[in-house]
Motif scaffolding. Structure first.
Motif, PDB file in Angstrom:
ATOM      1  N   ASN A  83       3.663   7.287  -2.142  1.00 43.99           N
ATOM      2  CA  ASN A  83       2.831   6.237  -1.541  1.00 43.99           C
ATOM      3  C   ASN A  83       1.406   6.203  -2.085  1.00 43.99           C
ATOM      4  O   ASN A  83       0.506   5.677  -1.443  1.00 43.99           O
ATOM      5  CB  ASN A  83       2.801   6.384  -0.019  1.00 43.99           C
ATOM      6  N   PRO A  85      -1.517   4.701  -4.606  1.00 39.45           N
ATOM      7  CA  PRO A  85      -1.722   3.311  -5.052  1.00 39.45           C
ATOM      8  C   PRO A  85      -1.741   3.156  -6.567  1.00 39.45           C
ATOM      9  O   PRO A  85      -2.702   2.643  -7.145  1.00 39.45           O
ATOM     10  CB  PRO A  85      -3.080   2.968  -4.434  1.00 39.45           C
ATOM     11  N   GLN A  88      -1.820  -0.622  -7.861  1.00 41.36           N
ATOM     12  CA  GLN A  88      -3.122  -1.268  -7.671  1.00 41.36           C
ATOM     13  C   GLN A  88      -4.177  -0.676  -8.602  1.00 41.36           C
ATOM     14  O   GLN A  88      -4.950  -1.410  -9.225  1.00 41.36           O
ATOM     15  CB  GLN A  88      -3.570  -1.113  -6.215  1.00 41.36           C
ATOM     16  N   PRO A 156      -5.488  -2.359  -0.084  1.00 35.90           N
ATOM     17  CA  PRO A 156      -4.711  -1.125  -0.256  1.00 35.90           C
ATOM     18  C   PRO A 156      -5.593   0.064  -0.617  1.00 35.90           C
ATOM     19  O   PRO A 156      -6.445  -0.037  -1.510  1.00 35.90           O
ATOM     20  CB  PRO A 156      -3.744  -1.477  -1.395  1.00 35.90           C
ATOM     21  N   THR A 199      -0.974   2.421   7.460  1.00 35.89           N
ATOM     22  CA  THR A 199       0.026   1.354   7.516  1.00 35.89           C
ATOM     23  C   THR A 199       1.378   1.937   7.919  1.00 35.89           C
ATOM     24  O   THR A 199       1.578   3.150   7.888  1.00 35.89           O
ATOM     25  CB  THR A 199       0.143   0.641   6.152  1.00 35.89           C
ATOM     26  N   ALA A 203       1.122   4.759   4.141  1.00 37.70           N
ATOM     27  CA  ALA A 203      -0.015   4.647   3.229  1.00 37.70           C
ATOM     28  C   ALA A 203      -1.261   4.274   4.028  1.00 37.70           C
ATOM     29  O   ALA A 203      -1.311   4.452   5.242  1.00 37.70           O
ATOM     30  CB  ALA A 203       0.281   3.617   2.138  1.00 37.70           C
ATOM     31  N   ALA A 205      -4.713   1.284   4.353  1.00 36.44           N
ATOM     32  CA  ALA A 205      -5.359   0.036   3.985  1.00 36.44           C
ATOM     33  C   ALA A 205      -6.692  -0.016   4.710  1.00 36.44           C
ATOM     34  O   ALA A 205      -7.023   0.880   5.493  1.00 36.44           O
ATOM     35  CB  ALA A 205      -4.488  -1.160   4.342  1.00 36.44           C
ATOM     36  N   GLN A 354       4.453  -7.891   0.901  1.00 36.50           N
ATOM     37  CA  GLN A 354       3.290  -7.815   0.017  1.00 36.50           C
ATOM     38  C   GLN A 354       3.275  -8.923  -1.031  1.00 36.50           C
ATOM     39  O   GLN A 354       4.316  -9.282  -1.587  1.00 36.50           O
ATOM     40  CB  GLN A 354       3.251  -6.450  -0.684  1.00 36.50           C
TER      41      GLN A 354
END
Length: 377
Positions: A83, A85, A88, A156, A199, A203, A205, A354
């Motif tokens: 998990n 990022p 991103q 994120p 979340t 993960a 946010a 998403q």
């Protein structure tokens, strides 16, 4: 058509798979999720594998790989339910900065490559739904630079990031797509406020509030760059979803081969075997569309956007079917927090939402088929 991976791509996939097997067990992931979902340490371990440098040009300390290598990596990370990022920070952020001034790339690309900086896209707004061309956040030229005011939602890893790429309106109406610019906003800049939260998929946010925050201009042609970067993110999500579904299917088959009912294993019942066959078909449909999305990333904008929307529709449909069927075949244990299958199901649910849910992208596909749909003219 040859869909075999090259030797380098196979080696990359195997290296990621080995790290997942040895360094990212379900117990570790579950512990991270229960502690709030902070994964900057995990992100650093991915950097040691070279994954944060994957798409950064080699002239700036990166590996200069392309979409297929990114797909291979994301599929393996999906299998391990990692998990961090990566999509991103290592795939989208370099693409967002690519059209910026040379000094901006010189400053940030090397930091992205070695993971000393995490840069993420902050684009979602409450009133915009999934539209990228509706931006209420405002940018104002001031003193040779810019200041930005607005609120971005569900950023994120927002409270772990060092900087944000922020779309902002340069003076037009909220839905004026010609006035959208992209800006780099550092977390330490005055006027930046973050509210982080976990979340449902383990993960993190954050809500990002900007009040006359100082920003560096990346490009005034923001919408085209934003769309291209989001398409990269969607293709990465598609690959991750294939890995998640692959692993959830394997977990379910293993459960059916060991769980007994009426004195026989679940796998011995023909009706349940047929359901597993349907699940496998959905996984393979998703895999083919993931490949399709990745291979279309280099196409011109209209064709690329249509292909990405088509892939996201199939991924969303497959994710829902695979997740629901596998959980139902498990029974009650499938939704318990202590059992691994529930976490795969949660991730599939998040992936479906998403960058636009299935219904949104079905509309995108429909809009792009208007010239060819219906009766011949």
């Amino acid at each position: 058509m040859d869909f075999d991976f090259s030797d380098d791509q196979v080696s990359l996939r195997d290296a990621v798979a080995r790290w997942v097997d040895k360094g990212f067990s379900f117990e570790r992931r579950h512990g991270i999720a229960k502690a709030g979902g902070r994964t900057r340490e995990v992100y650093g371990e991915l950097a040691e594998l070279g994954l944060t440098a994957l798409t950064v040009p080699d002239s700036h300390g990166g590996m200069g790989f392309g979409p297929v290598e990114a797909m291979v990596v994301m599929e393996e990370l999906g299998r391990g339910l990692v998990n961090a990022p990566l999509a991103q920070g290592a795939l989208m952020a370099p693409a967002l900065l690519a059209t910026g001034p040379a000094e901006l790339k010189d400053a940030w690309w090397p930091q992205i490559a070695d993971a000393s900086a995490l840069v993420v896209l902050a684009h979602q707004e409450r009133a915009a739904r999934y539209r990228l061309d509706r931006v209420a956040t405002r940018a104002v030229a001031q003193g040779g630079g810019y200041t930005i005011t607005g609120v971005k939602s569900i950023v994120p890893a927002g409270d772990e990031a060092d900087a944000f790429v922020v779309p902002a309106n340069l003076g037009g109406a909220d839905d004026d797509d010609s006035g959208i610019g992209l800006f780099l906003v550092e977390r330490s800049a005055p006027g930046v406020t973050l509210r982080g939260y976990p979340t449902q998929d383990g993960a993190r946010a954050a809500e990002l509030t900007l009040a006359n925050a100082s920003a560096q201009l990346i490009t005034t042609d923001g919408l085209a760059v934003l769309q291209a970067a989001v398409d990269i993110g969607i293709a990465a999500l598609c690959a991750e979803a294939v890995g998640v579904m692959d692993r959830l299917l394997a977990i379910t088959v293993d459960y059916m081969n060991t769980r007994k009912q009426f004195g026989a294993t679940l796998a011995s019942f023909q009706a349940l075997r047929h359901r597993i066959a349907d699940v496998k078909m959905q996984v393979e449909l998703a895999r083919s569309m993931s490949y399709y999305a990745t291979l279309r990333l280099a196409d011109p904008e209209p064709r690329r956007r249509q292909a990405i929307a088509q892939a996201k529709v199939q991924i969303g449909q497959s994710a829902r079917f695979v997740g629901q069927q596998c959980i139902q075949l498990h029974g009650g244990i499938g939704v318990t927090d202590e059992y691994i299958a529930s976490h795969y199901f949660k991730r599939l649910t998040m992936i479906e939402m998403q960058f636009g849910d299935t219904l949104h992208h079905l509309g995108e596909v429909s809009d792009r088929m208007q010239e060819t749909a219906g009766a011949l003219v």
